[in-house]
Design a protein around this motif. Structure first.
Motif, mmCIF file in Angstrom:
data_model
loop_
_atom_site.group_PDB
_atom_site.id
_atom_site.type_symbol
_atom_site.label_atom_id
_atom_site.label_comp_id
_atom_site.label_asym_id
_atom_site.label_seq_id
_atom_site.Cartn_x
_atom_site.Cartn_y
_atom_site.Cartn_z
ATOM 1 N N VAL A 351 6.618 -1.553 5.598
ATOM 2 C CA VAL A 351 6.939 -2.046 4.264
ATOM 3 C C VAL A 351 6.302 -1.108 3.236
ATOM 4 O O VAL A 351 5.445 -0.282 3.569
ATOM 5 C CB VAL A 351 6.428 -3.496 4.107
ATOM 6 C CG1 VAL A 351 4.926 -3.528 3.970
ATOM 7 C CG2 VAL A 351 7.087 -4.205 2.933
ATOM 8 N N CYS A 356 3.655 -4.799 -1.700
ATOM 9 C CA CYS A 356 3.326 -5.931 -0.832
ATOM 10 C C CYS A 356 1.929 -6.453 -1.155
ATOM 11 O O CYS A 356 1.709 -7.669 -1.262
ATOM 12 C CB CYS A 356 3.415 -5.485 0.626
ATOM 13 S SG CYS A 356 2.909 -6.747 1.805
ATOM 14 N N TRP A 422 13.166 -8.817 -1.752
ATOM 15 C CA TRP A 422 12.490 -9.680 -0.786
ATOM 16 C C TRP A 422 12.822 -11.139 -1.091
ATOM 17 O O TRP A 422 13.034 -11.520 -2.243
ATOM 18 C CB TRP A 422 10.974 -9.483 -0.862
ATOM 19 C CG TRP A 422 10.501 -8.209 -0.214
ATOM 20 C CD1 TRP A 422 11.015 -7.616 0.895
ATOM 21 C CD2 TRP A 422 9.418 -7.372 -0.644
ATOM 22 N NE1 TRP A 422 10.340 -6.473 1.191
ATOM 23 C CE2 TRP A 422 9.343 -6.286 0.263
ATOM 24 C CE3 TRP A 422 8.500 -7.427 -1.686
ATOM 25 C CZ2 TRP A 422 8.392 -5.293 0.155
ATOM 26 C CZ3 TRP A 422 7.548 -6.440 -1.802
ATOM 27 C CH2 TRP A 422 7.493 -5.376 -0.898
ATOM 28 N N PHE A 439 8.881 -10.692 3.892
ATOM 29 C CA PHE A 439 8.926 -9.245 3.753
ATOM 30 C C PHE A 439 9.933 -8.585 4.700
ATOM 31 O O PHE A 439 10.152 -7.384 4.661
ATOM 32 C CB PHE A 439 7.551 -8.627 3.965
ATOM 33 C CG PHE A 439 6.539 -9.042 2.943
ATOM 34 C CD1 PHE A 439 6.581 -8.523 1.659
ATOM 35 C CD2 PHE A 439 5.542 -9.977 3.242
ATOM 36 C CE1 PHE A 439 5.652 -8.914 0.696
ATOM 37 C CE2 PHE A 439 4.630 -10.364 2.297
ATOM 38 C CZ PHE A 439 4.679 -9.826 1.014
ATOM 39 N N SER A 442 13.338 -6.638 3.282
ATOM 40 C CA SER A 442 13.107 -5.501 2.386
ATOM 41 C C SER A 442 14.334 -4.605 2.336
ATOM 42 O O SER A 442 15.202 -4.648 3.201
ATOM 43 C CB SER A 442 11.894 -4.685 2.875
ATOM 44 O OG SER A 442 11.733 -3.532 2.087
#
Length: 443
Positions: A351, A356, A422, A439, A442
């Motif tokens: 990610v 994040c 997301w 997540f 993405s």
């Protein structure tokens, strides 16, 4: 040496100048046209008289070949070419032999004056008769003989023409003045409106300025100011977000610096000193990444281009990141009766690391900030993170405008998840809120 800048002329003066020139040209042109039709009308009137007289003679001659020739003050008749005056034969040689009626005229000008002026006008009609002869009807007008009468006519024409021309100029002038007043008023209005535009009232409806072109200009002006407002808004958002996001790492740096000062005074706390140094290093790195992400959020170009230029996909240990963030925000729980429950399963996910971290940091900080007494539950499983706070305190929190959390923090979360696509939900729960981020969806 610089040249003096030319002062721009007003629209009113320019229009009046052009209007005066056009009006003068119209008057002169109209005078010339009137003169042309006046002369042409005189010619037609003379030819009509000659034509009627010639036809009448031709009918009478067919009945009686001895019918007398017309001869009076207005015209003279001739039955053959040789009987015509010499000057007529010189100027109308083409009339010697005609097969059908022909007519023409000529004006003879004086040569001894500075301005050439016609002295004589000659009108001739040639009409073939039934016996093959040609009848000529001639009218000579000696202009000098009519000089006094002509001057009187010209005088009357000027007396009539110039007042009409003056009235025309005045009517045109006042018409243009009224038109200018009618058209310039919206210009003044749009000027006042543009001057009154501010960032507070720019989104109000554009007034109607009566003309399409002016309204279009007003709309473009409004769009330009809206773009400027958006740019200023992004700058303000960046400053607010930066101030908001950097509080935690700054607090970590400050508290751990104070801790290091106390630890290094004692040689028996080496492990604690290393932990404090690690927190400081992590906080400094977070500040760097946070600044890069906030700058990235303020950019206009596409996410793919931004990813290539500033941010990169990396594989992270989501559980380790959550533990570090819980530790960094623990200062918010000082003097509070709050239980932290972590339900984490080993999760490694590829990610964008800094966005994040910003999302998780905001959600965890919000939960800590807005729980006076109760429990904060953080769950993580295969890229799905749930942060829930349960507040059992009787006091209420203002979630609408605080610098932390539900005001600025969650707006930043919304911007990041919308840009990264997301999956995100933030709902009311018993005594608090429950936020969920996936997540795995993405870009």
């Amino acid at each position: 040496m610089s040249k003096t800048k030319k002062k721009p002329q007003t629209l009113r003066r320019y229009v009046l100048k052009v209007q005066s020139m056009i009006a003068l040209i119209i008057v002169l042109s109209y005078t010339l046209v009137i003169n042309f039709y006046f002369i042409h009308g005189l010619d037609e009137a003379n030819f009509q008289d000659l034509h009627l007289e010639s036809n009448d003679f031709a009918r009478q001659y067919q009945k009686n070949i001895d019918h007398p020739m017309p001869n009076n003050i207005h015209f003279q008749g001739f039955l053959d070419w040789k009987s015509l005056p010499v000057e007529v034969r010189e100027h109308f040689a083409a009339f010697e032999n005609v097969k059908k009626m022909a007519m023409d005229n000529i004006r003879l000008f004086s040569e001894d004056t500075f301005i050439s002026w016609p002295e004589q006008a000659i009108f001739v009609i040639a009409q073939p008769l039934f016996d093959g002869k040609i009848f000529y009807l001639v009218r000579k007008i000696n202009i000098k003989q009519y000089d006094a009468l002509s001057q009187m006519g010209i005088s009357k024409m000027f007396q009539l023409t110039w007042p009409i021309a003056l009235i025309f100029l005045l009517v045109m002038h006042f018409s243009v003045q009224l038109l200018l007043k009618r058209t310039l008023t919206p210009f003044y209005r749009i000027g006042d409106w543009v001057e009154s535009l501010t960032l507070e009232n720019v989104e109000q409806d554009t007034p109607n300025f009566e003309f399409y072109e002016l309204t279009a200009i007003a709309v473009q002006q409004q769009k330009a100011l809206l773009r400027l407002s958006a740019m200023l808004g992004k700058e303000q958002d960046f400053l607010r977000h930066a101030s908001h996001e950097l509080r935690t790492p700054i607090a970590v740096v400050k508290s751990n610096s104070e801790l290091l000062t106390r630890i290094f005074s004692s040689e028996n706390n080496k492990d604690k000193g290393e932990q404090s140094l690690a927190r400081i290093s992590r906080a400094a790195l977070n500040m760097q990444h946070t600044t890069e992400t906030l700058l990235w959020l303020s950019q206009e170009h596409s996410i793919e281009q931004s990813n290539q230029q500033t941010l990169a996909l990396v594989e992270i240990d989501l559980n380790l990141m959550i533990n570090n963030l819980v530790e960094d925000n623990a200062y918010l729980l000082q003097s509070k009766k709050v239980k932290i429950t972590l339900k984490l399963t080993p999760t490694h996910i590829k990610v964008l690391e800094t966005p994040c971290r910003l999302i998780l940091n905001n959600l965890i900080r919000n939960a800590f900030q807005y729980t006076a007494e109760g429990e904060v539950i953080i769950q993580c499983s295969q890229g799905l993170v749930i942060v829930e706070n349960i507040n059992i305190s009787e006091g209420d929190f203002d979630h609408s405008g605080a610098d932390y959390g539900y005001g600025l923090g969650l707006r930043l979360v919304d911007k990041i998840v919308n840009k990264m696509h997301w999956s995100y939900q933030n709902n009311d729960a018993s005594g608090g809120r429950k936020a969920t981020v996936d997540f795995r969806t993405s870009i």
